[in-house]
Design an enzyme around this catalytic site. Structure first.
Site, PDB file in Angstrom:
ATOM      1  N   GLU A 119       0.869  -1.171   0.000  1.00  0.00           N
ATOM      2  CA  GLU A 119       0.000   0.000   0.000  1.00  0.00           C
ATOM      3  C   GLU A 119       0.910   1.226   0.000  1.00  0.00           C
ATOM      4  O   GLU A 119       2.026   1.186   0.543  1.00  0.00           O
ATOM      5  CB  GLU A 119      -0.926   0.013   1.216  1.00  0.00           C
TER       6      GLU A 119
ATOM      7  N   HIS B 217      -8.233  -1.585   1.302  1.00  0.00           N
ATOM      8  CA  HIS B 217      -7.174  -2.334   0.630  1.00  0.00           C
ATOM      9  C   HIS B 217      -6.022  -2.599   1.591  1.00  0.00           C
ATOM     10  O   HIS B 217      -4.929  -2.073   1.442  1.00  0.00           O
ATOM     11  CB  HIS B 217      -6.677  -1.569  -0.602  1.00  0.00           C
TER      12      HIS B 217
ATOM     13  N   ASP C 173      -5.267  -8.557   1.543  1.00  0.00           N
ATOM     14  CA  ASP C 173      -5.238  -8.725   0.095  1.00  0.00           C
ATOM     15  C   ASP C 173      -4.346  -9.890  -0.309  1.00  0.00           C
ATOM     16  O   ASP C 173      -4.655 -10.629  -1.255  1.00  0.00           O
ATOM     17  CB  ASP C 173      -4.759  -7.440  -0.579  1.00  0.00           C
TER      18      ASP C 173
END
Length: 224
Positions: free
Chosen positions: A10, A151, A156
């Site tokens: 991220e 996210h 993920d």
């Protein structure tokens, strides 16, 4: 069996060339394309602000990240975890671009692009013209998305691990039934996130029948 590493990042934005930085790295070890339980996960101080539009995507603000390690502090630990094995990610060029920018800033060589396995490319080849985001693939393969409100890199990765197994041919891939001596082993299949683990205890006779059946198949995945 083959080892690979599935990972996700991220970031504060979309382009490391304009000063965007990595704020989270998550990686899972796969052996035979199935998670082993070994993982690497870290939150990082990006040494800059986190724009509001980025926070809406991954849920992190600069207040969440102040005082966390810098990428340079964790680079060697990350490189040791990934080793020299293939690196799997969804839209992997994005993640490779950010990690290589961070590695360069920290004085380390870049990741070899030849190690890249992009599940987005795999999905596009298998489902041309269809939506192939991680969410779309999870829905297509029946993977539980209920926990994915933002996210988060670690979640993920766990979702992508399920998707990757399906893209590689389904959950039978990597499952081995082999006997040692006269005793039949218990084979534990650790199911991915959201699914129940199953312990399989074949008898010696069942293993023999299984081996005889496999011999009749052309290029069975059990022998790969």
């Amino acid at each position: 069996m083959k080892r690979s590493v599935l990972f996700d990042t991220e970031t504060t934005g979309l382009d490391p060339a304009t000063g965007d930085r990595v704020i989270e790295i998550a990686a899972l070890e796969l052996v035979g394309d199935l998670p082993t339980g070994r993982a690497f996960h870290v939150l990082l101080d990006p040494e800059r602000d986190v724009p509001e539009e980025a926070s809406r995507v991954h849920g992190f603000t600069i207040d969440d990240l102040r005082g966390k390690p810098l990428f340079a502090d964790k680079a060697l630990e990350f490189l040791e975890f990934i080793g020299e094995d293939p690196l799997i990610a969804h839209n992997a060029r994005f993640d490779f671009g950010f990690l290589n920018a961070e590695l360069k800033r920290a004085g380390h060589p870049p990741l070899d692009m030849g190690r890249m396995v992009d599940t987005l490319d795999m999905a596009r080849a298998r489902f041309p013209g269809m939506p192939n985001s991680l969410d779309a693939l999870c829905r297509r393969f029946g993977v539980d998305l209920s926990a994915r409100t933002t996210h988060n890199a670690l979640l993920d990765c766990k979702l992508l691990a399920e998707v990757y197994v399906e893209l590689m041919g389904g959950r039978q891939h990597g499952l081995g039934l082999t006997a040692s001596g006269s005793e039949a082993p218990a084979v534990l299949y650790e199911a991915p996130v959201g699914r129940r683990s199953i312990r399989i205890c074949p008898t010696v006779e069942e293993l023999a029948l299984h081996a005889a059946f496999i011999e009749k198949l052309k290029d069975p995945v059990w022998n790969s």
